[in-house]
Design a protein around this motif. Structure first.
Motif, short mmCIF file in Angstrom:
data_model
loop_
_atom_site.label_atom_id
_atom_site.label_comp_id
_atom_site.label_asym_id
_atom_site.label_seq_id
_atom_site.Cartn_x
_atom_site.Cartn_y
_atom_site.Cartn_z
N GLY A 252 0.80 -1.22 0.00
CA GLY A 252 0.00 0.00 0.00
C GLY A 252 0.83 1.27 0.00
O GLY A 252 0.40 2.30 0.53
N ALA A 253 2.01 1.21 -0.60
CA ALA A 253 2.96 2.33 -0.52
C ALA A 253 2.33 3.66 -0.90
O ALA A 253 2.60 4.69 -0.28
CB ALA A 253 4.17 2.05 -1.42
N HIS A 254 1.47 3.66 -1.92
CA HIS A 254 0.89 4.91 -2.42
C HIS A 254 -0.55 5.13 -2.00
O HIS A 254 -1.17 6.12 -2.41
CB HIS A 254 0.95 4.94 -3.95
N ALA A 255 -1.10 4.24 -1.18
CA ALA A 255 -2.54 4.28 -0.94
C ALA A 255 -2.94 4.94 0.37
O ALA A 255 -3.89 5.72 0.42
CB ALA A 255 -3.10 2.85 -0.99
N ALA A 268 -7.87 -7.24 4.61
CA ALA A 268 -6.48 -7.67 4.47
C ALA A 268 -5.93 -8.26 5.76
O ALA A 268 -6.32 -7.87 6.86
CB ALA A 268 -5.62 -6.47 4.05
N ASP A 269 -5.00 -9.21 5.60
CA ASP A 269 -4.26 -9.77 6.72
C ASP A 269 -2.87 -9.14 6.86
O ASP A 269 -2.26 -9.22 7.94
CB ASP A 269 -4.09 -11.29 6.54
N TYR A 270 -2.37 -8.56 5.78
CA TYR A 270 -1.03 -7.96 5.77
C TYR A 270 -1.10 -6.67 4.93
O TYR A 270 -1.74 -6.64 3.88
CB TYR A 270 0.01 -8.88 5.11
N TYR A 271 -0.41 -5.63 5.41
CA TYR A 271 -0.43 -4.36 4.68
C TYR A 271 0.82 -3.57 5.02
O TYR A 271 1.16 -3.40 6.19
CB TYR A 271 -1.67 -3.54 5.05
N GLY A 272 1.52 -3.09 4.00
CA GLY A 272 2.71 -2.27 4.22
C GLY A 272 2.60 -0.96 3.47
O GLY A 272 2.11 -0.92 2.33
N THR A 273 3.06 0.13 4.07
CA THR A 273 2.96 1.43 3.40
C THR A 273 4.07 2.37 3.86
O THR A 273 4.71 2.14 4.89
CB THR A 273 1.59 2.09 3.66
#
Length: 445
Positions: A252-255, A268-273
């Motif tokens: 999710g870098a740009h979200a 979601a179970d995993y999310y990175g930003t």
């Protein structure tokens, strides 16, 4: 002496800047206001008084409102920055908090950083968890999306022959990371392709579905691509994959803080930003979300003790680091909340449509590779011009008009990515449009 904390509210009469309803709105956000220069939140309050209770789409076109928001940034106006996708500037008061805390650390590092500032990061964790809509014990504060995503990539157990499914529009660093596991461990990386722009969400989901085999263990999907700005149907992909026992990692870098959503909207179970993009936090800030029951089985990127197996903080074990960066995130979040997520995305799409529709109307040589619908993209938008090399055009825009842009050459498409932000003025957008039209009419030789 009494050291001011990052969460003290400076004594000040706010009555001249804001009505009581605005104050109640910020109070309802359950966020403690950081110390900041006098006019920082004053600009937000004055802007909100101008906006009133009008709909976000109406406020998006109100230049009086956005002129006040622009005053919160010390932007270099000798350049027109239309590459806010990589790193965005932070509001001036957030930078000031960072500098103040860094100076405080420097006075006595072992005491001031580890015993004063580091414990305060729990407030940052709290604020991010509330904003994302997850439990505080599922939120790790990290340095960027790459660190968050590589924790997922290198942290999941896979065996030789296990398959990982991504698209060829995933971020290059993440593709490289998976390819390293492929070379080192013998996993199988499969990259799918999809049309630009895609005809529908269902079409995107079907491209993933067709590539799944009994050996597929992981799907990594970008929430919004860094190339064309396509918003991907994350929830539909999760719902397809979960019954098959496939883990879905979301890049999710740009979200995050670009457009409104919560964790449960994605399932979601995993999310990175990263937070130095659309959250407008200091450079070198991000988060990793892992659902509680998934934490024990996802290894940390750096070693952590066995006692931390189920603790989200194991993903923060990176050694000595600049704590002031992380603590300033709460100030950036408060600024974003002051604007409001709906107003923010309405403005970003207004700026996008202002230049994109003008170019499309002016010349049939212009192609926009990003869907301009209300929910398929945000500020990020890519275009190309038949007969003009995008790399050369991008260089011409920079050299002749001081317009910062992002030429992109992908094996399947090419163009220039344009990415404004909340401090971007319509004058800057119009100067960019006029420069491109000049290039179309007269060339760039």
């Amino acid at each position: 002496f009494k050291q001011k904390t990052a969460y003290e509210i400076p004594k000040r009469d706010w009555s001249s800047d804001v009505c009581s309803s605005d104050l109640k709105g910020l109070a309802g956000a359950s966020v403690a206001l950081p110390i900041m220069r006098e006019n920082a939140f004053g600009q937000i309050f004055k802007a909100n008084a101008i906006a009133g209770d009008r709909a976000p789409l109406a406020v998006a076109e109100d230049e009086q409102y956005w002129a006040l928001i622009q005053k919160s940034f010390d932007a270099d106006r000798t350049m027109i920055n239309l590459n806010n996708g990589g790193i965005s500037p932070t509001p001036s008061h957030v930078l000031e908090q960072l500098i103040r805390d860094q100076r405080f650390v420097n006075e006595l590092p072992v005491e001031h950083m580890w015993r004063v500032l580091e414990p305060r990061m729990e407030s940052t964790r709290r604020d991010l968890a509330r904003e994302f809509g997850c439990d505080i014990e599922e939120m790790a504060v990290v340095r960027n999306a790459s660190e968050a995503n590589e924790t997922m990539i290198f942290g999941i157990d896979l065996k030789r022959g296990d398959e990982v499914l991504i698209t060829n529009q995933n971020y290059g660093r993440m593709i490289n990371s998976w390819q390293q596991r492929e070379r080192r461990e013998g996993i199988v990386l499969k990259q799918i392709s999809f049309k630009v722009p895609p005809p529908s969400d269902e079409y995107i989901v079907e491209q993933f579905r067709k590539a799944i085999t009994p050996r597929t263990k992981v799907i990594e999907v970008t929430h919004i691509t860094n190339l064309t700005g396509q918003i991907m149907p994350v929830r539909d992909i999760v719902r397809m994959a979960r019954p098959l026992g496939i883990e879905v990692f979301v890049d999710g870098a740009h979200a995050f803080n670009h457009f409104p959503f919560k964790r449960d909207d994605l399932e979601a179970d995993y999310y990175g930003t990263s937070l130095h993009k659309w959250t407008l936090a200091p450079i070198g800030t991000g988060f990793l979300y892992v659902r509680k029951d998934k934490i024990p089985k996802l290894w940390s990127l750096m070693g952590s003790g066995e006692g931390n197996t189920a603790n989200i903080r194991k993903y923060e074990e990176i050694g000595t680091h600049p704590q002031a960066n992380f603590n300033a995130v709460s100030a950036a979040l408060a600024f974003s909340r002051g604007i409001g997520a709906d107003r923010k995305i309405a403005r970003l799409r207004y700026l996008r449509d202002r230049w994109a529709n003008r170019l499309l109307a002016a010349s049939d040589r212009v192609k926009v590779l990003t869907p301009l619908g209300p929910d398929k993209s945000g500020a990020i938008c890519m275009f190309n011009v038949d007969g003009l090399d995008p790399v050369k055009l991008g260089g011409w825009l920079m050299a002749n008009h001081r317009i910062v842009n992002t030429p992109i050459v992908h094996p399947e498409f090419s163009g220039i990515r344009i990415t404004p932000n909340v401090y971007t003025s319509i004058d800057e957008i119009d100067i960019f449009s006029e420069a491109v039209l000049k290039a179309i009419q007269k060339g760039i030789a």
